[in-house]
Motif scaffolding. Structure first.
Motif, mmCIF file in Angstrom:
data_model
loop_
_atom_site.group_PDB
_atom_site.id
_atom_site.type_symbol
_atom_site.label_atom_id
_atom_site.label_comp_id
_atom_site.label_asym_id
_atom_site.label_seq_id
_atom_site.Cartn_x
_atom_site.Cartn_y
_atom_site.Cartn_z
ATOM 1 N N GLU A 304 0.663 -1.255 0.023
ATOM 2 C CA GLU A 304 0.167 0.238 0.019
ATOM 3 C C GLU A 304 0.849 1.117 0.222
ATOM 4 O OE1 GLU A 304 0.675 -0.872 4.509
ATOM 5 O OE2 GLU A 304 0.506 -1.816 2.472
ATOM 6 N N ARG A 354 -4.559 -0.542 -6.423
ATOM 7 C CA ARG A 354 -4.226 0.487 -5.433
ATOM 8 C C ARG A 354 -5.475 0.379 -4.470
ATOM 9 N NH1 ARG A 354 -0.155 3.132 -4.170
ATOM 10 N NH2 ARG A 354 0.674 3.362 -6.270
ATOM 11 N N THR A 358 -4.858 -0.694 -0.516
ATOM 12 C CA THR A 358 -5.366 0.236 0.739
ATOM 13 C C THR A 358 -6.239 -0.361 1.624
ATOM 14 O OG1 THR A 358 -4.941 2.148 -0.861
ATOM 15 C CG2 THR A 358 -6.357 2.646 1.042
#
Length: 465
Positions: A304, A354, A358
């Protein structure tokens, strides 16, 4: 039921629990999902080379059972029919933390006592039955394929045993190859920085042995005695299918390993602060010799934090974060990560890596902090002990003492440990009151929550957030 149009192809590299759960979720969004694993995958519940920890005691936390039941309706009933034992995690388990017993009472936290081999075999059969999923064993993952500018992963290179290298196109490749994965190396080959890794060596040795479980063994369905700095020895007994007890003794520190000879093994169980496990082993029939395993280093790969990520590639389960297995978190975290992946896909595929990394990082934060914090209580473990870590460890030590007096404190601790309640729940005024007052010897057993100063309770809750 799928809420998206099933288009494209996905590849999962690794057919263990994490990879299988990813495949189950991907089947809702992709027209074809192929799982590759380098092992000979058994057709029944059996240990295999790629899961060396399979023969040792495992835990399926309450959140893990909840997610698995959602993904595979009927799982609990099916496994119970195979001999697994459904439990209330507080009422049916004997928990001993720092020598303090959690009072046994109904909690509503539903767990399942089952071996790793039986659970994985069941999940594999359910995933294999999905019409859009193919599972191929004896295939080793070699690396990734990418487009010309290497901005998107377009597939994977796979080597069938005894065959030639194959190239398989995919819209998404999932690295589920476990602790020894090469995902960072594969990214480096494409010109990407590997993720920073957080590492903690738990310096823990397992020695496990199975015993016959009889109809008279009804005092508890599971026994968990955790090691502490003062007594770096622990023990676990889990009722499992096949009328067995799966027993694991453990020691923290290079000179604290449990013996592997039967007499020494039994004597080691006698060192635990609760005598019940030693009593059980004294009368139970062993079903095989003790098995030893030195626990590997815990590793968290911080995907992350990467500023550059290729599209079309994610890592899950142990390939992203491999926990100290002594805390029984791995399978449950893999299950929750699968739900994060499902939610991300329902929002579309744009910037999927992404968004997934996260979201998954938020899932991993809690169990990682709990496990690493507990490891760092032991002075022999190397790692940074921040002010926050020292405070939390001190608070949890007092919480264990308070839990011995108040079932509600024990229930809240177990709810957080089972990923059903966020950590700030440990600092709720009603809990903090009992911890701060009842957690000290010689104080009243019941303290009204309003006696905790509001500014102190507020500060505690912020630390736990």
């Amino acid at each position: 039921m799928s809420t998206t149009n099933e288009t494209g192809q996905a590849i999962v590299l690794g057919g263990s629990i994490g990879g299988l759960l990813a495949a189950r979720v991907l089947s809702e969004s992709y027209a074809k999902v192929t799982v590759f694993d380098r092992d000979d995958l058994p057709t029944e519940a059996a240990d295999r080379k790629g899961v060396p920890q399979s023969g040792h005691s495992h835990g399926l936390l309450a959140r893990g059972r909840q997610v698995l039941e959602e993904l595979f309706p009927g799982l609990t009933a099916d496994l119970i029919a195979q001999g697994a034992v459904a439990i209330d995690i507080q009422r049916d388990c004997l928990w001993v933390n720092d020598g303090h017993r959690i009072p046994r009472a109904f909690s509503g936290l539903e767990g399942l006592c089952v071996s790793r081999r039986a659970l994985e075999a069941y999940v594999r059969d359910r995933v294999r039955a999905l019409p859009t999923v193919e599972i191929r064993d004896r295939c080793e993952a070699l690396g990734l394929l990418a487009d010309a500018d290497r901005g998107t992963v377009t597939g994977a290179r796979v080597l069938p045993r005894g065959g030639r290298e194959e190239h398989h196109d995919a819209d998404l490749v999932v690295d589920a190859t476990g602790r020894g994965n090469r995902g960072p190396t594969w990214l480096a080959e494409l010109g990407y920085q590997p993720p920073v890794e957080d590492r903690v060596d738990p310096q823990t040795v397992y020695v496990s042995r199975d015993y016959r479980r009889t109809s008279g063994d009804t005092a508890f369905a599971a026994f968990i005695s955790s090691p502490s700095p003062a007594a770096p020895h622990g023990g676990v007994a889990i009722a499992a299918e096949g009328d067995r007890w799966m027993v694991t003794l453990l020691g923290v520190g290079v000179d604290q390993a449990p013996p592997t000879d039967p007499e020494g093994y039994l004597a080691f169980a006698g060192r635990l602060p609760a005598p019940e496990l030693h009593s059980l082993l004294s009368r139970a029939e062993p079903l095989g010799p003790p098995k030893r395993m030195r626990l590997p280093t815990s590793v968290r790969r911080r995907y992350e934090h990467l500023t550059r990520l290729p599209e079309g590639f994610i890592a899950v389960a142990d390939a992203m974060c491999s926990f100290n297995p002594a805390y029984g978190q791995g399978m449950t975290v893999a299950a929750v990560e699968a739900m994060v992946l499902r939610d991300c896909l329902r929002q579309g595929r744009r910037h999927l890596p992404r968004r997934f990394f996260t979201g998954a990082a938020k899932v991993v934060d809690v169990p990682w902090d709990m496990a690493v914090g507990a490891d760092l209580r032991h002075p022999t473990i190397v790692g940074e002990r921040s002010r926050r870590t020292r405070f939390l460890n001190g608070y949890v030590a007092r919480l264990h003492a308070a839990a011995a007096r108040h079932p509600a404190v024990g229930r809240r601790f177990l709810s957080v440990a089972n990923l059903m309640t966020p950590p700030p729940g440990l600092f709720a005024p009603g809990i903090a009151a009992r911890v701060l007052w009842s957690g000290r010897p010689g104080t009243p057993q019941v303290v009204p929550p309003q006696l905790v100063p509001q500014n102190e309770a507020r500060a505690l809750s912020q630390v736990g957030a």
